[in-house]
Write an enzyme that holds these catalytic residues in place. Structure first.
Site, PDB file in Angstrom:
ATOM      1  N   ASP A  57      12.491  -9.800 -37.750  1.00  0.00           N
ATOM      2  CA  ASP A  57      13.200  -8.532 -37.717  1.00  0.00           C
ATOM      3  C   ASP A  57      13.630  -8.212 -36.286  1.00  0.00           C
ATOM      4  O   ASP A  57      13.012  -8.661 -35.314  1.00  0.00           O
ATOM      5  CB  ASP A  57      12.317  -7.412 -38.264  1.00  0.00           C
ATOM      6  CG  ASP A  57      12.060  -7.569 -39.748  1.00  0.00           C
ATOM      7  OD1 ASP A  57      12.909  -8.169 -40.433  1.00  0.00           O
ATOM      8  OD2 ASP A  57      11.011  -7.091 -40.219  1.00  0.00           O
ATOM      9  N   ARG A  58      14.657  -7.402 -36.168  1.00  0.00           N
ATOM     10  CA  ARG A  58      15.253  -7.113 -34.866  1.00  0.00           C
ATOM     11  C   ARG A  58      14.227  -6.649 -33.830  1.00  0.00           C
ATOM     12  O   ARG A  58      14.265  -7.070 -32.672  1.00  0.00           O
ATOM     13  CB  ARG A  58      16.337  -6.040 -35.043  1.00  0.00           C
ATOM     14  CG  ARG A  58      17.012  -5.628 -33.758  1.00  0.00           C
ATOM     15  CD  ARG A  58      18.081  -4.590 -34.030  1.00  0.00           C
ATOM     16  NE  ARG A  58      18.729  -4.151 -32.810  1.00  0.00           N
ATOM     17  CZ  ARG A  58      19.681  -3.229 -32.750  1.00  0.00           C
ATOM     18  NH1 ARG A  58      20.103  -2.652 -33.867  1.00  0.00           N
ATOM     19  NH2 ARG A  58      20.223  -2.886 -31.601  1.00  0.00           N
TER      20      ARG A  58
END
Length: 248
Positions: A58-59
């Site tokens: 995830d970012r």
């Protein structure tokens, strides 16, 4: 924002991702562009089209992952997720959660099903279908490392912080973040809005900035073990970016 190139071969690259970098080539500040830039310092003829994402973080999650450099290796990695072929990838993470009490059982397996929207952000104006997936995560809490942290940000005022080691058996979207809430009733540190935004069609710009100075989540991909044709390699990933280390 710098991507650390840990290892490069003809078939794959191993990288250490900072928080804020996206594992999606269609977005700005993405891992494919960053990896291409690192490679061209050594091999000017390298083209971004050769890189294939077979793992995603995830970012706002940090740490290590493997990127394939050709279709054959990409297929090999994907097969390993289903226990097929000769390659085996072990993926271990470390997370932080705020727990007032230590559970009686400090290790085990989480196998709750998780829900996620279909994986296509290109159709933002169209409602995406909701799917239910089986998912398995192994975990081990580290009670001896439990600490009360005196920090200036509200994220440190939620209670004693407890480290947890997690190993993926399956690799569903947001699996660890989802399983932590289902198992312990609390999110990972600085992931309080996960339940609200995980079913939104658009990626939110701000996730938890009211709790901390950035949207970084206390989840780090710390170890990848690659076993291929009887040869085992271990990659241990520190939190390299000084800005990212402040949450830890």
């Amino acid at each position: 924002m710098k991507l650390d190139l840990v290892k490069r071969t003809f078939n794959y690259a191993v990288v250490n991702k900072p928080s804020g970098m996206v594992c999606d080539a269609s977005h700005t500040n993405n891992i494919i562009t960053a990896l291409t830039n690192e490679f061209t310092k050594i091999l000017p003829s390298v083209n971004s089209s050769q890189f294939r994402l077979v793992q995603r973080l995830d970012r706002f999650v940090t740490g290590g992952l493997v990127v394939a450099r050709n279709k054959k290796w990409a297929d090999k990695v994907r097969k390993s997720f289903f226990q097929e072929g000769t390659l085996r990838l072990t993926r271990r993470y470390v997370g932080l959660i705020a727990l007032d009490q230590i559970p009686e059982s400090t290790q085990g397996t989480i196998d709750f099903p998780i829900q996620a929207l279909e994986k296509d952000y290109r159709g933002k104006n169209k409602s995406r279908e909701l799917f239910t997936y089986s998912a398995v995560t192994h975990y081990k809490l580290i009670p001896s490392a439990r600490r009360t942290i005196k920090g200036v940000f509200p994220v440190f005022q939620q209670g004693p912080i407890l480290p947890i080691i997690l190993e993926l058996e399956t690799g569903r979207k947001n699996q660890i973040r989802d399983h932590i809430i289902q198992k312990f009733g609390v999110p990972l540190l600085n992931d309080d809005n996960f339940s609200d935004f995980k079913l939104n069609s658009e990626i939110p710009k701000d996730v938890n900035s009211k709790l901390y100075k950035s949207n970084q989540i206390a989840l780090h991909s710390g170890l990848v073990i690659m076993e291929n044709n009887g040869i085992s390699q271990q990659f241990l990933f520190p939190v390299n970016n000084a800005y990212d280390r402040e949450l830890w």
